[in-house]
Design a protein around this motif. Structure first.
Motif, PDB file in Angstrom:
ATOM      1  N   MET A  19       0.938  -1.403   0.042  1.00 41.82           N
ATOM      2  CA  MET A  19      -0.173   0.083  -0.072  1.00 41.82           C
ATOM      3  C   MET A  19       0.770   1.318  -0.036  1.00 41.82           C
ATOM      4  SD  MET A  19      -2.881  -1.305  -0.137  1.00 41.82           S
ATOM      5  CE  MET A  19      -3.831   0.143   0.214  1.00 41.82           C
ATOM      6  N   GLY A  20       0.502   2.203  -0.640  1.00 41.77           N
ATOM      7  CA  GLY A  20       1.360   3.530  -0.779  1.00 41.77           C
ATOM      8  C   GLY A  20       0.428   4.746  -0.764  1.00 41.77           C
ATOM      9  N   TRP A  21       0.855   5.857  -0.352  1.00 46.41           N
ATOM     10  CA  TRP A  21       0.142   7.132  -0.146  1.00 46.41           C
ATOM     11  C   TRP A  21       0.884   8.177  -1.040  1.00 46.41           C
ATOM     12  CZ3 TRP A  21      -4.023   8.409   2.143  1.00 46.41           C
ATOM     13  CH2 TRP A  21      -4.783   7.687   3.052  1.00 46.41           C
ATOM     14  N   PHE A  22       0.326   8.690  -2.183  1.00 45.11           N
ATOM     15  CA  PHE A  22       0.718   9.697  -2.958  1.00 45.11           C
ATOM     16  C   PHE A  22       0.166  10.747  -2.686  1.00 45.11           C
ATOM     17  CE2 PHE A  22       3.567   7.203  -5.963  1.00 45.11           C
ATOM     18  CZ  PHE A  22       2.986   5.839  -5.398  1.00 45.11           C
ATOM     19  N   ARG A  23       0.558  12.010  -3.277  1.00 46.71           N
ATOM     20  CA  ARG A  23      -0.298  13.600  -3.233  1.00 46.71           C
ATOM     21  C   ARG A  23      -0.029  14.286  -4.479  1.00 46.71           C
ATOM     22  NH1 ARG A  23       3.529  16.325   1.548  1.00 46.71           N
ATOM     23  NH2 ARG A  23       5.510  16.572   0.155  1.00 46.71           N
ATOM     24  N   GLN A  24      -0.928  14.920  -4.738  1.00 50.50           N
ATOM     25  CA  GLN A  24      -0.941  15.771  -5.853  1.00 50.50           C
ATOM     26  C   GLN A  24      -1.340  17.274  -5.556  1.00 50.50           C
ATOM     27  OE1 GLN A  24      -2.868  14.202  -9.503  1.00 50.50           O
ATOM     28  NE2 GLN A  24      -1.690  15.456 -10.723  1.00 50.50           N
ATOM     29  N   ALA A  25      -0.633  18.145  -5.656  1.00 49.12           N
ATOM     30  CA  ALA A  25      -0.843  19.548  -5.450  1.00 49.12           C
ATOM     31  C   ALA A  25      -1.380  20.446  -6.778  1.00 49.12           C
ATOM     32  CB  ALA A  25       0.424  20.115  -4.728  1.00 49.12           C
ATOM     33  N   PRO A  26      -2.079  21.296  -6.903  1.00 50.94           N
ATOM     34  CA  PRO A  26      -2.461  22.037  -8.250  1.00 50.94           C
ATOM     35  C   PRO A  26      -1.231  22.322  -9.019  1.00 50.94           C
ATOM     36  CG  PRO A  26      -3.656  22.811  -6.236  1.00 50.94           C
ATOM     37  CD  PRO A  26      -2.424  21.954  -5.602  1.00 50.94           C
ATOM     38  N   GLY A  27      -1.255  21.968 -10.119  1.00 50.38           N
ATOM     39  CA  GLY A  27      -0.441  22.197 -11.113  1.00 50.38           C
ATOM     40  C   GLY A  27       1.057  21.288 -10.938  1.00 50.38           C
ATOM     41  N   LYS A  28       0.765  20.468  -9.922  1.00 49.21           N
ATOM     42  CA  LYS A  28       1.940  19.502  -9.926  1.00 49.21           C
ATOM     43  C   LYS A  28       1.713  18.113 -10.377  1.00 49.21           C
ATOM     44  CE  LYS A  28       4.577  22.419  -6.453  1.00 49.21           C
ATOM     45  NZ  LYS A  28       5.106  22.386  -5.415  1.00 49.21           N
ATOM     46  N   GLU A  29       2.707  17.113 -10.699  1.00 50.49           N
ATOM     47  CA  GLU A  29       2.530  15.974 -10.681  1.00 50.49           C
ATOM     48  C   GLU A  29       2.216  15.267  -9.463  1.00 50.49           C
ATOM     49  OE1 GLU A  29       5.299  15.379 -14.834  1.00 50.49           O
ATOM     50  OE2 GLU A  29       5.992  14.188 -12.925  1.00 50.49           O
ATOM     51  N   ARG A  30       1.591  14.038  -9.746  1.00 48.91           N
ATOM     52  CA  ARG A  30       1.412  13.072  -8.417  1.00 48.91           C
ATOM     53  C   ARG A  30       2.515  12.722  -7.951  1.00 48.91           C
ATOM     54  NH1 ARG A  30      -3.506   9.112  -8.530  1.00 48.91           N
ATOM     55  NH2 ARG A  30      -4.400  11.292  -9.045  1.00 48.91           N
ATOM     56  N   GLU A  31       2.765  12.687  -6.504  1.00 45.23           N
ATOM     57  CA  GLU A  31       4.434  12.412  -6.001  1.00 45.23           C
ATOM     58  C   GLU A  31       4.117  11.258  -4.922  1.00 45.23           C
ATOM     59  OE1 GLU A  31       6.364  15.475  -4.343  1.00 45.23           O
ATOM     60  OE2 GLU A  31       4.976  16.031  -2.802  1.00 45.23           O
ATOM     61  N   PHE A  32       5.229  10.590  -4.594  1.00 48.85           N
ATOM     62  CA  PHE A  32       5.117   9.593  -3.947  1.00 48.85           C
ATOM     63  C   PHE A  32       5.591  10.087  -2.371  1.00 48.85           C
ATOM     64  CE2 PHE A  32       6.129   5.680  -1.819  1.00 48.85           C
ATOM     65  CZ  PHE A  32       7.318   5.956  -1.045  1.00 48.85           C
ATOM     66  N   VAL A  33       4.515   9.648  -1.223  1.00 42.35           N
ATOM     67  CA  VAL A  33       4.652   9.896  -0.126  1.00 42.35           C
ATOM     68  C   VAL A  33       5.211   8.922   0.797  1.00 42.35           C
ATOM     69  CG1 VAL A  33       3.593  11.012   1.932  1.00 42.35           C
ATOM     70  CG2 VAL A  33       2.953  11.553  -0.238  1.00 42.35           C
ATOM     71  N   ALA A  34       4.524   7.763   0.723  1.00 38.49           N
ATOM     72  CA  ALA A  34       5.127   6.516   1.743  1.00 38.49           C
ATOM     73  C   ALA A  34       4.579   5.346   1.354  1.00 38.49           C
ATOM     74  CB  ALA A  34       4.681   7.008   3.106  1.00 38.49           C
ATOM     75  N   ALA A  35       5.074   4.319   1.542  1.00 44.08           N
ATOM     76  CA  ALA A  35       4.576   2.887   1.114  1.00 44.08           C
ATOM     77  C   ALA A  35       4.901   1.990   2.221  1.00 44.08           C
ATOM     78  CB  ALA A  35       5.309   2.702  -0.052  1.00 44.08           C
ATOM     79  N   ILE A  36       4.313   0.915   2.345  1.00 44.10           N
ATOM     80  CA  ILE A  36       4.343  -0.134   3.202  1.00 44.10           C
ATOM     81  C   ILE A  36       4.233  -1.342   2.511  1.00 44.10           C
ATOM     82  CG2 ILE A  36       1.951  -0.128   3.978  1.00 44.10           C
ATOM     83  CD1 ILE A  36       3.229  -0.826   6.910  1.00 44.10           C
ATOM     84  N   SER A  37       5.136  -2.416   2.787  1.00 46.75           N
ATOM     85  CA  SER A  37       5.145  -3.727   1.896  1.00 46.75           C
ATOM     86  C   SER A  37       4.006  -4.672   2.601  1.00 46.75           C
ATOM     87  CB  SER A  37       6.512  -4.254   2.152  1.00 46.75           C
ATOM     88  OG  SER A  37       6.647  -4.827   3.522  1.00 46.75           O
ATOM     89  N   TRP A  38       3.805  -5.662   1.812  1.00 42.66           N
ATOM     90  CA  TRP A  38       2.852  -6.705   1.976  1.00 42.66           C
ATOM     91  C   TRP A  38       3.255  -7.569   2.846  1.00 42.66           C
ATOM     92  CZ3 TRP A  38       3.311 -11.685   0.419  1.00 42.66           C
ATOM     93  CH2 TRP A  38       4.547 -11.835  -0.695  1.00 42.66           C
ATOM     94  N   THR A  39       4.461  -7.568   2.827  1.00 44.75           N
ATOM     95  CA  THR A  39       5.190  -8.876   3.773  1.00 44.75           C
ATOM     96  C   THR A  39       5.044  -8.956   5.221  1.00 44.75           C
ATOM     97  OG1 THR A  39       7.354  -7.804   3.857  1.00 44.75           O
ATOM     98  CG2 THR A  39       6.975  -9.241   2.126  1.00 44.75           C
TER      99      THR A  39
END
Length: 126
Positions: free
Chosen positions: A34-54
């Motif tokens: 699972m991951g979290w991404f974010r997107q601000a106005p006028g910007k590309e979607r960017e990675f924030v955090a992720a957690i593995s499935w293991t």
């Protein structure tokens, strides 16, 4: 098929905290990175955090949030969380939850995730 629903966004002053939640429907949630991404106005979607499935539940963070944001998961509740502390105006964005079955690399790449939530707005005032 997996459906993801985010909640917990809102307006907060700089220095404050918020906790985002992402509830997943469907089976075998524990097999999904699972991951979290974010997107601000006028910007590309960017990675924030992720957690593995293991079982180790390794975590990964963007440099911009390291030490302030924390990702966790509760497989019994089919939910992943993003605890956001010391929020800054630059953190203002729509935050998206994403899932990928069995993902073992490319945590930072949006294209690696198949399932996405609708997003929740986070606004940090100065």
């Amino acid at each position: 098929q997996v459906q993801l629903v985010e909640s917990g966004g809102g307006l907060v002053q700089a220095g404050g905290s918020l906790r985002l939640s992402c509830a997943a429907s469907g089976r075998a949630f524990s097999n999904y990175a699972m991951g979290w991404f974010r997107q601000a106005p006028g910007k590309e979607r960017e990675f924030v955090a992720a957690i593995s499935w293991t079982s180790v539940s390794s975590t990964y963070y963007a440099d911009s949030v390291k030490g302030r944001f924390y990702i966790s998961r509760d497989n019994a509740k089919n939910t992943v969380y993003l605890q956001m502390n010391s929020l800054e105006p630059e953190d203002t964005a729509v935050y998206y939850c994403a899932g990928a079955r069995g993902l073992a690399s490319n945590w930072y790449e949006p294209m690696a995730y198949r399932y996405w939530g609708q997003g929740t707005q986070v606004t940090v005032s100065s």
